[in-house]
Design a protein around this motif. Structure first.
Motif, short mmCIF file in Angstrom:
data_model
loop_
_atom_site.label_atom_id
_atom_site.label_comp_id
_atom_site.label_asym_id
_atom_site.label_seq_id
_atom_site.Cartn_x
_atom_site.Cartn_y
_atom_site.Cartn_z
N MET A 33 -12.48 4.36 1.84
CA MET A 33 -11.85 5.10 0.75
C MET A 33 -10.96 6.22 1.30
O MET A 33 -11.34 6.91 2.24
N ILE A 34 -9.81 6.40 0.68
CA ILE A 34 -8.96 7.53 1.05
C ILE A 34 -9.46 8.77 0.30
O ILE A 34 -9.81 8.68 -0.88
N ASP A 35 -9.45 9.91 0.98
CA ASP A 35 -9.97 11.15 0.42
C ASP A 35 -9.26 11.52 -0.89
O ASP A 35 -8.03 11.56 -0.96
N ALA A 36 -10.05 11.79 -1.94
CA ALA A 36 -9.49 12.04 -3.27
C ALA A 36 -8.68 13.33 -3.31
O ALA A 36 -7.63 13.39 -3.97
N ASP A 37 -9.15 14.38 -2.60
CA ASP A 37 -8.42 15.65 -2.62
C ASP A 37 -7.04 15.50 -2.00
O ASP A 37 -6.06 16.08 -2.49
N TYR A 38 -6.97 14.72 -0.92
CA TYR A 38 -5.68 14.44 -0.28
C TYR A 38 -4.74 13.73 -1.26
O TYR A 38 -3.58 14.12 -1.42
N ILE A 39 -5.25 12.70 -1.95
CA ILE A 39 -4.40 11.97 -2.90
C ILE A 39 -3.98 12.89 -4.04
O ILE A 39 -2.83 12.84 -4.49
N LEU A 40 -4.88 13.74 -4.52
CA LEU A 40 -4.53 14.66 -5.61
C LEU A 40 -3.40 15.59 -5.19
O LEU A 40 -2.46 15.84 -5.96
N ALA A 41 -3.47 16.10 -3.95
CA ALA A 41 -2.41 16.98 -3.46
C ALA A 41 -1.09 16.22 -3.37
O ALA A 41 -0.02 16.75 -3.72
N VAL A 42 -1.14 14.96 -2.90
CA VAL A 42 0.08 14.13 -2.81
C VAL A 42 0.66 13.90 -4.20
O VAL A 42 1.87 14.02 -4.41
N GLY A 54 -7.40 1.47 -0.60
CA GLY A 54 -8.50 2.41 -0.42
C GLY A 54 -8.45 3.63 -1.33
O GLY A 54 -9.21 4.57 -1.15
N GLY A 55 -7.55 3.64 -2.32
CA GLY A 55 -7.51 4.74 -3.28
C GLY A 55 -8.41 4.45 -4.47
O GLY A 55 -8.62 3.28 -4.81
N ALA A 56 -8.93 5.48 -5.10
CA ALA A 56 -9.78 5.29 -6.28
C ALA A 56 -8.92 4.87 -7.48
O ALA A 56 -7.77 5.28 -7.59
N ALA A 57 -9.51 4.04 -8.35
CA ALA A 57 -8.77 3.52 -9.49
C ALA A 57 -8.23 4.64 -10.38
O ALA A 57 -7.09 4.60 -10.83
N TRP A 58 -9.05 5.68 -10.62
CA TRP A 58 -8.59 6.75 -11.52
C TRP A 58 -7.41 7.50 -10.94
O TRP A 58 -6.58 8.03 -11.68
N LEU A 59 -7.30 7.54 -9.61
CA LEU A 59 -6.16 8.22 -8.99
C LEU A 59 -4.88 7.40 -9.15
O LEU A 59 -3.79 7.97 -9.28
N MET A 92 2.03 5.13 2.86
CA MET A 92 2.01 6.48 3.44
C MET A 92 0.62 7.10 3.31
O MET A 92 0.14 7.74 4.23
N LEU A 93 -0.03 6.87 2.15
CA LEU A 93 -1.41 7.36 1.97
C LEU A 93 -2.33 6.66 2.96
O LEU A 93 -3.19 7.29 3.58
N ALA A 94 -2.15 5.35 3.09
CA ALA A 94 -3.04 4.56 3.95
C ALA A 94 -2.94 5.02 5.40
O ALA A 94 -3.92 4.98 6.14
N SER A 95 -1.73 5.46 5.82
CA SER A 95 -1.56 5.89 7.21
C SER A 95 -1.80 7.38 7.35
O SER A 95 -1.61 7.93 8.44
N ILE A 123 1.61 15.68 3.55
CA ILE A 123 2.11 15.87 2.18
C ILE A 123 3.59 16.18 2.19
O ILE A 123 4.35 15.70 1.35
N GLY A 124 4.04 16.94 3.20
CA GLY A 124 5.45 17.25 3.31
C GLY A 124 6.30 16.00 3.52
O GLY A 124 7.36 15.86 2.91
N ALA A 125 5.83 15.09 4.36
CA ALA A 125 6.58 13.85 4.62
C ALA A 125 6.66 13.01 3.35
O ALA A 125 7.71 12.43 3.05
N ILE A 126 5.57 12.95 2.60
CA ILE A 126 5.58 12.16 1.37
C ILE A 126 6.49 12.80 0.33
O ILE A 126 7.24 12.13 -0.37
N ALA A 127 6.45 14.15 0.25
CA ALA A 127 7.32 14.85 -0.70
C ALA A 127 8.78 14.63 -0.35
O ALA A 127 9.62 14.39 -1.23
N LEU A 128 9.11 14.66 0.95
CA LEU A 128 10.49 14.43 1.38
C LEU A 128 10.95 13.01 1.04
O LEU A 128 12.06 12.79 0.54
N ALA A 129 10.07 12.03 1.29
CA ALA A 129 10.41 10.64 0.97
C ALA A 129 10.62 10.48 -0.53
O ALA A 129 11.54 9.78 -0.96
N THR A 130 9.79 11.14 -1.33
CA THR A 130 9.94 11.09 -2.79
C THR A 130 11.28 11.69 -3.20
O THR A 130 11.98 11.15 -4.06
N PHE A 131 11.63 12.80 -2.55
CA PHE A 131 12.90 13.46 -2.85
C PHE A 131 14.07 12.51 -2.60
O PHE A 131 14.95 12.34 -3.45
#
Lengths: 106, 230
Positions: free
Chosen positions: A1-10, B37-42, B62-65, B69-77
């Motif tokens: 599982m990927i950490d939920a706090d990390y995903i929330l911040a993303v 590997g992300g939770a369904a609710w997320l 990007m999450l899987a690797s 957060i900065g790199a993902i924000a820049l890619a989103t931008f």
């Protein structure tokens, strides 16, 4: 599982960036329209970026594909031809992705 | 009164094709998100709060690797930069109510934009929030279905993530349809070739910077490109 706090911040960061971009013309529309550089970028940049992202995604797929790059090229050609003729986004994406998955797994 | 009925009918006919695209694509997003590997609710939360299809597909690898957060924000931008230009053509047809206006701005995706530009300006202002809400509803519904399916399924098909490349190909074709100008394509290919040669790991970031510079320095296409447009 990927950490939920990390995903929330993303998610928070992505939401902020996306809303800011979508709101920009409504907040600074007059300023944006007055600048020819902004207009020029609006004319040219979106297509460049889409091509870059497409090439980057293809390179990423081709890198762990032992069969080489022709499968990626063929699948993208299918997507582009279908989208150009039919404008059915779903049809183009499903057909191209299915073709690619079949090529990779058969 | 026949008029509102007709308007409602035309909205249904405009948002139905979006539903046919958003529900299955949302399902693929939810499925891949959970499989990575992300939770369904997320997955569902990101469709509620981010609501940008291509960027959401991009976030999965990007999450899987474990990208920063900065790199993902820049890619989103970079990926959503085109949205900054959508609003310019809708400035004069925004809803009067404040919360409707903000919701419509929040939910201005590629498909919603193309539906709204197909409506006359006054109808667009009146129905913008409704069209946006319906379209986001399809996307969230699809995400939920896919995330629930992904939590149960145990299949790994090589190449399923090619859906992202397919989506970029579709967006590129639509950009081309809006403005048939080959220069941005050649700029992008050259920039990527340079980026990949100089630093394969940073090829995309480098190529984007080069493209931005080249687009800014390019002679104005409006001045000498008229003969192709006629």
């Amino acid at each position: 599982m990927i950490d939920a706090d990390y995903i929330l911040a993303v998610i928070a960061a992505m939401a902020a960036v996306t809303v800011a971009l979508r709101a920009l013309p409504f907040v600074a529309g007059r300023w944006l329209r007055r600048h020819s550089l902004v207009r020029k970028l609006g004319d040219t940049l979106p297509l460049s970026i889409m091509v870059l992202l497409l090439v980057h995604a293809m390179v990423g797929s081709a890198r762990d594909n032992p069969a080489g790059v022709w499968q990626e090229l063929l699948a993208v050609a299918i997507v582009a031809a279908l989208q150009w003729r039919t404008r059915q986004t779903l049809l183009s994406i499903v057909a191209g992705t299915t073709a690619y998955v079949l090529l990779r797994n058969l | 009164m026949p008029r509102p009925t007709r308007a409602r009918h035309s909205i249904a006919s405009l948002t139905a094709p979006v539903a046919m695209g958003y529900i299955p694509l949302g399902a693929v997003f939810g499925f891949l998100f959970v499989q990575a590997g992300g939770a369904a609710w997320l997955a569902i939360l990101s469709s509620l709060l981010v609501y940008a299809g291509a960027a959401q597909f991009m976030m999965i690898p990007m999450l899987a690797s474990g990208a920063s957060i900065g790199a993902i924000a820049l890619a989103t931008f970079v990926l959503n930069l085109r949205h900054a230009f959508y609003g310019l053509s809708l400035l004069n047809s925004m809803p009067a109510r404040r919360w409707q206006r903000w919701y419509a701005v929040f939910g201005l995706t590629d498909e919603t934009y193309s539906v709204l530009t197909a409506l006359p300006p006054e109808a667009s202002a009146r129905h913008m929030a409704l069209v946006t809400a319906l379209n986001q509803g399809w996307w969230v519904l699809g995400t939920t279905l896919g995330a629930l399916a992904g939590a149960r399924a145990q299949i790994t098909l090589a190449g399923l993530d090619f859906v992202l490349a397919s989506l970029f190909a579709v967006l590129a074709v639509e950009q081309w349809r809006a403005r048939a100008d080959a220069v941005p394509i050649w700029l992008a290919l050259a920039a990527y070739a340079i980026g990949y040669t100089v630093a394969p790991g940073q090829a995309l970031a480098l190529a984007i910077a080069l493209s931005l510079l080249a687009c800014a320095l390019r002679p104005d296409p409006a001045k000498d490109g008229r003969r192709e447009a006629s």
